[in-house]
Design a protein around this motif. Structure first.
Motif, PDB file in Angstrom:
ATOM      1  N   VAL A  21       0.877  -1.167   0.000  1.00 28.64           N
ATOM      2  CA  VAL A  21       0.000   0.000   0.000  1.00 28.64           C
ATOM      3  C   VAL A  21       0.916   1.218   0.000  1.00 28.64           C
ATOM      4  O   VAL A  21       1.656   1.450   0.950  1.00 28.64           O
ATOM      5  CB  VAL A  21      -0.934   0.009   1.227  1.00 28.64           C
ATOM      6  N   TYR A  22       0.875   1.976  -1.092  1.00 21.33           N
ATOM      7  CA  TYR A  22       1.755   3.136  -1.246  1.00 21.33           C
ATOM      8  C   TYR A  22       1.179   4.396  -0.611  1.00 21.33           C
ATOM      9  O   TYR A  22       1.925   5.274  -0.196  1.00 21.33           O
ATOM     10  CB  TYR A  22       2.024   3.416  -2.719  1.00 21.33           C
ATOM     11  N   ASP A  23      -0.136   4.512  -0.598  1.00 21.36           N
ATOM     12  CA  ASP A  23      -0.778   5.737  -0.128  1.00 21.36           C
ATOM     13  C   ASP A  23      -1.983   5.361   0.738  1.00 21.36           C
ATOM     14  O   ASP A  23      -3.060   5.059   0.217  1.00 21.36           O
ATOM     15  CB  ASP A  23      -1.213   6.581  -1.324  1.00 21.36           C
ATOM     16  N   LYS A  24      -1.787   5.364   2.060  1.00 16.83           N
ATOM     17  CA  LYS A  24      -2.848   4.943   2.977  1.00 16.83           C
ATOM     18  C   LYS A  24      -4.078   5.841   2.891  1.00 16.83           C
ATOM     19  O   LYS A  24      -5.202   5.354   2.955  1.00 16.83           O
ATOM     20  CB  LYS A  24      -2.342   4.911   4.414  1.00 16.83           C
ATOM     21  N   ALA A  25      -3.874   7.130   2.753  1.00 20.44           N
ATOM     22  CA  ALA A  25      -5.014   8.062   2.697  1.00 20.44           C
ATOM     23  C   ALA A  25      -5.887   7.780   1.476  1.00 20.44           C
ATOM     24  O   ALA A  25      -7.113   7.695   1.579  1.00 20.44           O
ATOM     25  CB  ALA A  25      -4.517   9.503   2.685  1.00 20.44           C
ATOM     26  N   LYS A  26      -5.273   7.617   0.316  1.00 20.31           N
ATOM     27  CA  LYS A  26      -6.038   7.298  -0.895  1.00 20.31           C
ATOM     28  C   LYS A  26      -6.645   5.906  -0.813  1.00 20.31           C
ATOM     29  O   LYS A  26      -7.733   5.673  -1.323  1.00 20.31           O
ATOM     30  CB  LYS A  26      -5.156   7.417  -2.144  1.00 20.31           C
ATOM     31  N   PHE A  27      -5.948   4.982  -0.180  1.00 17.77           N
ATOM     32  CA  PHE A  27      -6.483   3.635   0.003  1.00 17.77           C
ATOM     33  C   PHE A  27      -7.775   3.691   0.810  1.00 17.77           C
ATOM     34  O   PHE A  27      -8.776   3.073   0.452  1.00 17.77           O
ATOM     35  CB  PHE A  27      -5.434   2.754   0.701  1.00 17.77           C
ATOM     36  N   GLU A  28      -7.763   4.472   1.904  1.00 21.22           N
ATOM     37  CA  GLU A  28      -8.972   4.639   2.717  1.00 21.22           C
ATOM     38  C   GLU A  28     -10.092   5.333   1.937  1.00 21.22           C
ATOM     39  O   GLU A  28     -11.252   4.967   2.057  1.00 21.22           O
ATOM     40  CB  GLU A  28      -8.673   5.481   3.962  1.00 21.22           C
TER      41      GLU A  28
END
Length: 84
Positions: A21-28
């Motif tokens: 997961v490279y970008d937790k904020a975008k993943f959420e």
């Protein structure tokens, strides 16, 4: 095409033995609501830990996860993965 849509947010490691997961904020924001019933990255982590995924940590990726039966190109192995 769908698999490439999120490749800047999440993808398999180069060897196909883990996902990152490279970008937790975008993943959420973009991935979790589309595919899961919960809302936070922490809830996602709790769920995958129940299935015995292990967090891999190195200098390049802090959010990489591994399970011996979760391999790129091997959807046949998914049935083996059970809550532990």
């Amino acid at each position: 095409a769908e698999s490439m849509k999120y490749s800047d947010i999440i993808s398999f490691s180069p060897d196909g033995r883990a996902f990152i997961v490279y970008d937790k904020a975008k993943f959420e924001e973009m991935v979790i609501p589309k595919f899961f019933s919960y809302k936070s990255f922490r809830s996602f982590q709790r769920q995958i830990y129940k299935y015995r995924f292990k967090r891999l940590r190195n200098e390049r990726h802090t959010d990489a996860y591994y399970h011996k039966d979760f391999l790129r190109g091997r959807p046949d192995l998914l049935q083996i993965i059970k809550i532990g």
